[in-house]
Motif scaffolding. Structure first.
Motif, PDB file in Angstrom:
ATOM      1  N   ARG A   1     114.155  95.478  22.972  1.00  0.00           N
ATOM      2  CA  ARG A   1     112.851  94.610  22.917  1.00  0.00           C
ATOM      3  C   ARG A   1     112.111  94.887  24.188  1.00  0.00           C
ATOM      4  O   ARG A   1     110.940  95.030  23.971  1.00  0.00           O
ATOM      5  CB  ARG A   1     113.405  93.335  22.818  1.00  0.00           C
ATOM      6  CG  ARG A   1     112.208  92.472  22.580  1.00  0.00           C
ATOM      7  CD  ARG A   1     112.866  90.816  22.691  1.00  0.00           C
ATOM      8  NE  ARG A   1     113.677  90.348  23.540  1.00  0.00           N
ATOM      9  CZ  ARG A   1     114.225  89.370  23.735  1.00  0.00           C
ATOM     10  NH1 ARG A   1     114.078  88.559  22.679  1.00  0.00           N
ATOM     11  NH2 ARG A   1     115.210  89.077  24.488  1.00  0.00           N
ATOM     12  N   ASP A   2     112.946  94.894  25.142  1.00  0.00           N
ATOM     13  CA  ASP A   2     112.064  94.979  26.546  1.00  0.00           C
ATOM     14  C   ASP A   2     111.563  96.467  26.746  1.00  0.00           C
ATOM     15  O   ASP A   2     110.462  96.583  27.269  1.00  0.00           O
ATOM     16  CB  ASP A   2     112.940  94.433  27.722  1.00  0.00           C
ATOM     17  CG  ASP A   2     113.145  93.158  27.489  1.00  0.00           C
ATOM     18  OD1 ASP A   2     112.475  92.407  27.093  1.00  0.00           O
ATOM     19  OD2 ASP A   2     114.179  92.751  28.080  1.00  0.00           O
ATOM     20  N   THR A   3     112.462  97.573  26.522  1.00  0.00           N
ATOM     21  CA  THR A   3     111.931  98.655  26.956  1.00  0.00           C
ATOM     22  C   THR A   3     110.923  99.270  25.827  1.00  0.00           C
ATOM     23  O   THR A   3     110.201 100.128  26.188  1.00  0.00           O
ATOM     24  CB  THR A   3     113.270  99.568  26.740  1.00  0.00           C
ATOM     25  OG1 THR A   3     113.672  99.869  25.587  1.00  0.00           O
ATOM     26  CG2 THR A   3     114.422  99.389  27.844  1.00  0.00           C
ATOM     27  N   ALA A   4     111.068  98.822  24.660  1.00  0.00           N
ATOM     28  CA  ALA A   4     109.883  99.105  23.685  1.00  0.00           C
ATOM     29  C   ALA A   4     108.480  98.952  24.160  1.00  0.00           C
ATOM     30  O   ALA A   4     107.771  99.828  23.995  1.00  0.00           O
ATOM     31  CB  ALA A   4     110.047  98.450  22.349  1.00  0.00           C
ATOM     32  N   ALA A   5     108.257  97.879  24.819  1.00  0.00           N
ATOM     33  CA  ALA A   5     106.933  97.438  25.362  1.00  0.00           C
ATOM     34  C   ALA A   5     106.676  98.624  26.747  1.00  0.00           C
ATOM     35  O   ALA A   5     105.297  98.304  27.144  1.00  0.00           O
ATOM     36  CB  ALA A   5     106.823  95.987  25.886  1.00  0.00           C
ATOM     37  N   LEU A   6     107.410  99.347  27.085  1.00  0.00           N
ATOM     38  CA  LEU A   6     107.134 100.165  28.322  1.00  0.00           C
ATOM     39  C   LEU A   6     106.237 100.954  27.978  1.00  0.00           C
ATOM     40  O   LEU A   6     105.465 101.657  28.853  1.00  0.00           O
ATOM     41  CB  LEU A   6     108.518 100.686  29.011  1.00  0.00           C
ATOM     42  CG  LEU A   6     109.455  99.855  29.538  1.00  0.00           C
ATOM     43  CD1 LEU A   6     110.652 100.740  29.805  1.00  0.00           C
ATOM     44  CD2 LEU A   6     108.965  98.964  30.681  1.00  0.00           C
ATOM     45  N   THR A   7     106.017 101.486  27.023  1.00  0.00           N
ATOM     46  CA  THR A   7     105.085 102.421  26.366  1.00  0.00           C
ATOM     47  C   THR A   7     103.505 101.516  25.882  1.00  0.00           C
ATOM     48  O   THR A   7     102.779 102.659  25.494  1.00  0.00           O
ATOM     49  CB  THR A   7     105.645 103.461  25.227  1.00  0.00           C
ATOM     50  OG1 THR A   7     105.747 102.191  24.087  1.00  0.00           O
ATOM     51  CG2 THR A   7     106.720 103.951  25.627  1.00  0.00           C
ATOM     52  N   ASP A   8     103.638 100.487  26.096  1.00  0.00           N
ATOM     53  CA  ASP A   8     102.268  99.798  25.737  1.00  0.00           C
ATOM     54  C   ASP A   8     101.182 100.165  26.633  1.00  0.00           C
ATOM     55  O   ASP A   8     101.568 100.366  28.182  1.00  0.00           O
ATOM     56  CB  ASP A   8     102.328  98.358  25.474  1.00  0.00           C
ATOM     57  CG  ASP A   8     103.212  97.866  24.338  1.00  0.00           C
ATOM     58  OD1 ASP A   8     103.679  98.769  23.565  1.00  0.00           O
ATOM     59  OD2 ASP A   8     103.603  96.762  24.299  1.00  0.00           O
ATOM     60  N   ILE A   9      99.873 100.181  26.481  1.00  0.00           N
ATOM     61  CA  ILE A   9      98.747 100.380  27.448  1.00  0.00           C
ATOM     62  C   ILE A   9      98.617  98.957  27.903  1.00  0.00           C
ATOM     63  O   ILE A   9      98.391  97.954  27.232  1.00  0.00           O
ATOM     64  CB  ILE A   9      97.605 100.852  26.792  1.00  0.00           C
ATOM     65  CG1 ILE A   9      97.684 102.362  26.170  1.00  0.00           C
ATOM     66  CG2 ILE A   9      96.495 100.852  27.592  1.00  0.00           C
ATOM     67  CD1 ILE A   9      96.597 103.078  25.521  1.00  0.00           C
ATOM     68  N   THR A  10      98.488  98.811  29.198  1.00  0.00           N
ATOM     69  CA  THR A  10      98.315  97.630  29.678  1.00  0.00           C
ATOM     70  C   THR A  10      97.164  97.264  30.308  1.00  0.00           C
ATOM     71  O   THR A  10      96.581  96.135  30.824  1.00  0.00           O
ATOM     72  CB  THR A  10      99.581  97.334  30.861  1.00  0.00           C
ATOM     73  OG1 THR A  10      99.332  98.296  31.820  1.00  0.00           O
ATOM     74  CG2 THR A  10     100.757  97.365  30.105  1.00  0.00           C
ATOM     75  N   ASP A  11      96.441  98.470  30.677  1.00  0.00           N
ATOM     76  CA  ASP A  11      94.923  98.295  31.380  1.00  0.00           C
ATOM     77  C   ASP A  11      94.114  97.716  30.312  1.00  0.00           C
ATOM     78  O   ASP A  11      93.842  97.908  29.078  1.00  0.00           O
ATOM     79  CB  ASP A  11      94.611  99.621  31.754  1.00  0.00           C
ATOM     80  CG  ASP A  11      95.305 100.290  32.929  1.00  0.00           C
ATOM     81  OD1 ASP A  11      95.997  99.576  33.387  1.00  0.00           O
ATOM     82  OD2 ASP A  11      95.282 101.309  33.009  1.00  0.00           O
ATOM     83  N   SER A  12      93.289  96.424  30.799  1.00  0.00           N
ATOM     84  CA  SER A  12      92.207  96.115  29.789  1.00  0.00           C
ATOM     85  C   SER A  12      91.172  97.285  29.747  1.00  0.00           C
ATOM     86  O   SER A  12      90.537  97.744  30.748  1.00  0.00           O
ATOM     87  CB  SER A  12      91.747  94.777  30.337  1.00  0.00           C
ATOM     88  OG  SER A  12      91.041  95.077  31.725  1.00  0.00           O
ATOM     89  N   VAL A  13      90.592  97.109  28.536  1.00  0.00           N
ATOM     90  CA  VAL A  13      89.511  97.913  28.258  1.00  0.00           C
ATOM     91  C   VAL A  13      88.244  97.308  28.367  1.00  0.00           C
ATOM     92  O   VAL A  13      87.774  96.232  27.971  1.00  0.00           O
ATOM     93  CB  VAL A  13      89.609  98.287  26.715  1.00  0.00           C
ATOM     94  CG1 VAL A  13      88.269  99.317  26.468  1.00  0.00           C
ATOM     95  CG2 VAL A  13      90.901  99.196  26.629  1.00  0.00           C
TER      96      VAL A  13
END
Length: 279
Positions: free
Chosen positions: A267-279
């Motif tokens: 669950r936690d490691t899956a989110a490591l590939t999300d884009i976190t910068d706001s557009v």
């Protein structure tokens, strides 16, 4: 009890035969497809016009369209489509020949897809109906030595689950039937075995080589299972899955629990590939 008209593939033996016998006995009409001429002559003689037979190889797509279309044209309405035709193929991936691979997927996966696609325009036009897809607990759980069989069953379950969402607005219900082992001719008649490679003799894949051992009968009663399948059509909304047999329940629960546990651990490691910068 509502009288219905059914279209069932593969009625010469197994679940298809049991369902057909029970439906005709209670007064329903059945269009059944067979590959072996003469295999249901006894039912034709006993039930006359209430039982129509069509020769069909579900791997022949033009024939599928013609047979399904003719059935609707002659009967006006068909309430339930049952994708039952299929067979087992056991063997490790490299034990299976190219011809065996294509044949089993054409039958167990593509054949059911094409029967469903052929029937859907008619079901929509008549305002609804049911599609019953014969699968197995092997559509959600796996055993070694059965990869090609699982490939077809996992594939058809994905197709049917998605299609169920597509056709629900038209009043069409879809049920995936997941029986456990049953005392039909699946293991002793239609089951195909790949030619064994000695390299797999002492591996888990070799366990399926004993599948046709008649001294180890399956647990399930096919007649009781056929009754449960028929009765499922009375349920509204249609159950997406119908689990038949304590072995099916056991294998399905174990497989799904293990799969969920593996996913939850990420669950936690899956989110490591999300884009976190706001557009």
């Amino acid at each position: 009890m509502t009288r219905r008209t059914w279209f069932i593939t593969g009625v010469n033996s197994g679940f298809g035969r049991h369902m057909t016998e029970q439906l005709l006995e209670r007064g329903d009409k059945v269009v059944g497809t067979i590959r072996r001429p003469g295999s249901v002559d006894d039912l034709v003689a006993e039930y006359g016009d209430r039982f129509r037979v069509a020769s069909l190889d579900v791997t022949d797509t033009p024939a599928v369209k013609e047979v399904v279309g003719r059935a609707f044209a002659e009967l006006g309405r068909i309430d339930v489509i049952v994708n039952n035709a299929g067979y087992g193929l056991f063997g490790a991936a490299e034990e299976v020949t190219d011809e065996q691979l294509l044949r089993v997927l054409d039958t167990n996966l593509v054949g059911s897809i094409q029967v469903t696609r052929a029937a859907l325009p008619y079901l929509r036009a008549q305002g609804g109906g049911r599609i019953l897809q014969m699968s197995t607990y092997g559509g959600q759980a796996t055993h070694p030595g059965a990869c090609m069989y699982h490939a077809g069953k996992w594939g058809i379950e994905g197709f049917m689950e998605s299609t169920a969402k597509d056709v629900a607005p038209f009043g069409i219900g879809v049920t995936i039937v997941e029986p456990g082992g049953a005392r039909t001719e699946f293991r002793y008649g239609s089951l195909r075995m790949a030619t064994p490679l000695p390299e797999y003799d002492d591996t888990p894949a070799a366990m399926t080589r004993a599948a046709q051992d008649r001294s180890r009968p399956s647990l399930g009663d096919p007649a009781l299972m056929a009754t449960r399948i028929i009765d499922s059509v009375e349920q509204t909304p249609a159950p997406l899955r119908l689990v038949l047999g304590s072995d099916s329940y056991r294998f399905l629960r174990a497989a799904l629990s293990e799969r969920l546990a593996e996913i939850e651990a990420q669950r936690d490691t899956a989110a490591l590939t999300d884009i976190t910068d706001s557009v």
